[in-house]
Design a protein around this motif. Sequence first.
Motif, PDB file in Angstrom:
ATOM      1  N   ALA A  18      48.464  51.672  35.404  1.00  0.00           N
ATOM      2  CA  ALA A  18      48.503  51.041  34.080  1.00  0.00           C
ATOM      3  C   ALA A  18      48.647  49.529  34.201  1.00  0.00           C
ATOM      4  O   ALA A  18      48.019  48.767  33.444  1.00  0.00           O
ATOM      5  CB  ALA A  18      49.648  51.627  33.256  1.00  0.00           C
ATOM      6  N   ALA A  19      49.447  49.083  35.177  1.00  0.00           N
ATOM      7  CA  ALA A  19      49.637  47.642  35.364  1.00  0.00           C
ATOM      8  C   ALA A  19      48.326  46.980  35.786  1.00  0.00           C
ATOM      9  O   ALA A  19      47.997  45.876  35.323  1.00  0.00           O
ATOM     10  CB  ALA A  19      50.722  47.393  36.406  1.00  0.00           C
ATOM     11  N   GLN A  20      47.560  47.657  36.652  1.00  0.00           N
ATOM     12  CA  GLN A  20      46.296  47.070  37.076  1.00  0.00           C
ATOM     13  C   GLN A  20      45.315  46.939  35.906  1.00  0.00           C
ATOM     14  O   GLN A  20      44.636  45.918  35.766  1.00  0.00           O
ATOM     15  CB  GLN A  20      45.644  47.898  38.178  1.00  0.00           C
ATOM     16  CG  GLN A  20      44.351  47.264  38.682  1.00  0.00           C
ATOM     17  CD  GLN A  20      43.666  48.084  39.733  1.00  0.00           C
ATOM     18  OE1 GLN A  20      43.184  49.169  39.453  1.00  0.00           O
ATOM     19  NE2 GLN A  20      43.621  47.568  40.954  1.00  0.00           N
ATOM     20  N   VAL A  21      45.246  47.952  35.064  1.00  0.00           N
ATOM     21  CA  VAL A  21      44.347  47.881  33.902  1.00  0.00           C
ATOM     22  C   VAL A  21      44.745  46.711  33.000  1.00  0.00           C
ATOM     23  O   VAL A  21      43.886  45.965  32.521  1.00  0.00           O
ATOM     24  CB  VAL A  21      44.344  49.214  33.132  1.00  0.00           C
ATOM     25  CG1 VAL A  21      43.524  49.094  31.841  1.00  0.00           C
ATOM     26  CG2 VAL A  21      43.778  50.331  34.007  1.00  0.00           C
ATOM     27  N   ARG A  22      46.037  46.532  32.786  1.00  0.00           N
ATOM     28  CA  ARG A  22      46.502  45.401  31.962  1.00  0.00           C
ATOM     29  C   ARG A  22      46.114  44.069  32.607  1.00  0.00           C
ATOM     30  O   ARG A  22      45.675  43.138  31.920  1.00  0.00           O
ATOM     31  CB  ARG A  22      48.014  45.464  31.774  1.00  0.00           C
ATOM     32  CG  ARG A  22      48.487  46.572  30.844  1.00  0.00           C
ATOM     33  CD  ARG A  22      49.936  46.355  30.421  1.00  0.00           C
ATOM     34  NE  ARG A  22      50.855  46.288  31.562  1.00  0.00           N
ATOM     35  CZ  ARG A  22      51.443  47.348  32.089  1.00  0.00           C
ATOM     36  NH1 ARG A  22      51.211  48.573  31.593  1.00  0.00           N
ATOM     37  NH2 ARG A  22      52.279  47.214  33.113  1.00  0.00           N
ATOM     38  N   GLU A  23      46.270  43.983  33.931  1.00  0.00           N
ATOM     39  CA  GLU A  23      45.937  42.743  34.624  1.00  0.00           C
ATOM     40  C   GLU A  23      44.439  42.443  34.550  1.00  0.00           C
ATOM     41  O   GLU A  23      44.036  41.291  34.350  1.00  0.00           O
ATOM     42  CB  GLU A  23      46.388  42.835  36.083  1.00  0.00           C
ATOM     43  CG  GLU A  23      47.901  42.790  36.249  1.00  0.00           C
ATOM     44  CD  GLU A  23      48.363  43.253  37.621  1.00  0.00           C
ATOM     45  OE1 GLU A  23      47.489  43.503  38.483  1.00  0.00           O
ATOM     46  OE2 GLU A  23      49.583  43.369  37.826  1.00  0.00           O
ATOM     47  N   ALA A  25      42.409  43.448  32.203  1.00  0.00           N
ATOM     48  CA  ALA A  25      42.124  43.079  30.813  1.00  0.00           C
ATOM     49  C   ALA A  25      42.563  41.646  30.546  1.00  0.00           C
ATOM     50  O   ALA A  25      41.846  40.866  29.894  1.00  0.00           O
ATOM     51  CB  ALA A  25      42.821  44.039  29.862  1.00  0.00           C
ATOM     52  N   ALA A  26      43.739  41.271  31.061  1.00  0.00           N
ATOM     53  CA  ALA A  26      44.243  39.909  30.862  1.00  0.00           C
ATOM     54  C   ALA A  26      43.340  38.881  31.543  1.00  0.00           C
ATOM     55  O   ALA A  26      43.206  37.741  31.070  1.00  0.00           O
ATOM     56  CB  ALA A  26      45.668  39.795  31.387  1.00  0.00           C
ATOM     57  N   ARG A  36      37.032  49.400  29.600  1.00  0.00           N
ATOM     58  CA  ARG A  36      38.497  49.433  29.707  1.00  0.00           C
ATOM     59  C   ARG A  36      38.985  50.887  29.671  1.00  0.00           C
ATOM     60  O   ARG A  36      39.869  51.272  30.435  1.00  0.00           O
ATOM     61  CB  ARG A  36      39.146  48.626  28.587  1.00  0.00           C
ATOM     62  CG  ARG A  36      40.675  48.723  28.644  1.00  0.00           C
ATOM     63  CD  ARG A  36      41.394  47.669  27.867  1.00  0.00           C
ATOM     64  NE  ARG A  36      42.841  47.795  28.051  1.00  0.00           N
ATOM     65  CZ  ARG A  36      43.714  46.876  27.720  1.00  0.00           C
ATOM     66  NH1 ARG A  36      43.310  45.721  27.202  1.00  0.00           N
ATOM     67  NH2 ARG A  36      45.008  47.064  27.910  1.00  0.00           N
ATOM     68  N   ALA A  40      41.017  52.838  32.617  1.00  0.00           N
ATOM     69  CA  ALA A  40      42.304  53.456  32.289  1.00  0.00           C
ATOM     70  C   ALA A  40      42.318  54.948  32.618  1.00  0.00           C
ATOM     71  O   ALA A  40      43.365  55.517  32.927  1.00  0.00           O
ATOM     72  CB  ALA A  40      42.626  53.242  30.811  1.00  0.00           C
ATOM     73  N   SER A 102      38.257  43.824  40.158  1.00  0.00           N
ATOM     74  CA  SER A 102      37.769  42.858  39.176  1.00  0.00           C
ATOM     75  C   SER A 102      36.275  42.598  39.353  1.00  0.00           C
ATOM     76  O   SER A 102      35.542  42.412  38.365  1.00  0.00           O
ATOM     77  CB  SER A 102      38.553  41.548  39.265  1.00  0.00           C
ATOM     78  OG  SER A 102      38.416  40.946  40.540  1.00  0.00           O
TER      79      SER A 102
END
Length: 328
Positions: A18-23, A25-26, A36, A40, A102
């Motif tokens: 979950a942290a990687q998906v947020r990163e 996206a950011a 996305r 996820a 990425s």
Amino acid sequence: MGAHEARAHLVDPEVAHAAQVRELAAAGVLRDPAWRAAFAAVPRHLFVPWFWTGRGAGHERLWCEDPDPERRARWLRGVYADEPLVTRIRDGELLSSSSQPSLMAKMLHALDVRDGDDVLEIGAGTGYNAALLCHRLGDEHVTTVELDEEIAESARTHLAGLGFHPAVVTGDGARGCPARAPFDRILVTCGLPRIPPAWLAQCRPGARILGPLSTGLIALEVRDAGLAEGRFLHNPAYFVPLRGAGAAPAGPAGGVPYELLENDRFQFMLMLTAGALHPREALDLWRREGRPGRERFGVTVTPEGQWSWLDDPQGPYVWPLGEEGAGS
């Protein structure tokens, strides 16, 4: 929460995923909600049960079932770092890797798929990329080709573990997959010296081919079986070469200052024009034209040959691409 519990929380697979998906996206590489959702839904760690990391003159293998909890934690942190990972080595040769997430996201976005598109992936690797494509398009629209049967079977297993069943074909990616053609998109995950002509004949008119060439990503529009043309994206890209079609060495870079040999933009041009321009000629042109980046270069593919060019395919700066016969 105790120190032990805190460490366990930090390396929990679901938390790390979950942290990687947020990163991602950011960082702006998951702008498309469909991609996305795919990232996820598809955890990377299930596709990379082990990887190799360099340690001095040798390699160290980190894996998911290591009895040492600290080494397992390093494995999981490595899996969810935004880095490429070496997943297969044989007799000292790098055979396969898991691409930087990425960069995968950027390539999938640039592939510009539409619902119902049929995609051919060249280089199954771990199966992670094929899983993302399956989530977005459906299994029936995804074909992935892998030269090595052991790697192909591993990809099938990883994919099936998440309920994905695309066509995973063992074969030479340079030949495409005529039995599953025609395709709307071809996504290449291994470095190319030139574009295999067989791919054009397996594409529908208007199809898109996206893949690593030199140290960039070329995006070609296929007009028909006899013509494809397009420009490079601005992103750098370094991939394991397509085996059996490796690019020839660039040769000595006589007269070129050492610091420019390490310049990413110039290195790209030097590789793209290898065999056509002396390194000193390439340097003079690069300086004269304002130190152009990748996006000013393009490629044209026809039955008669393949050419790279600067700014305009009909302009003054056009060079034959790669070695004749490579990749065919």
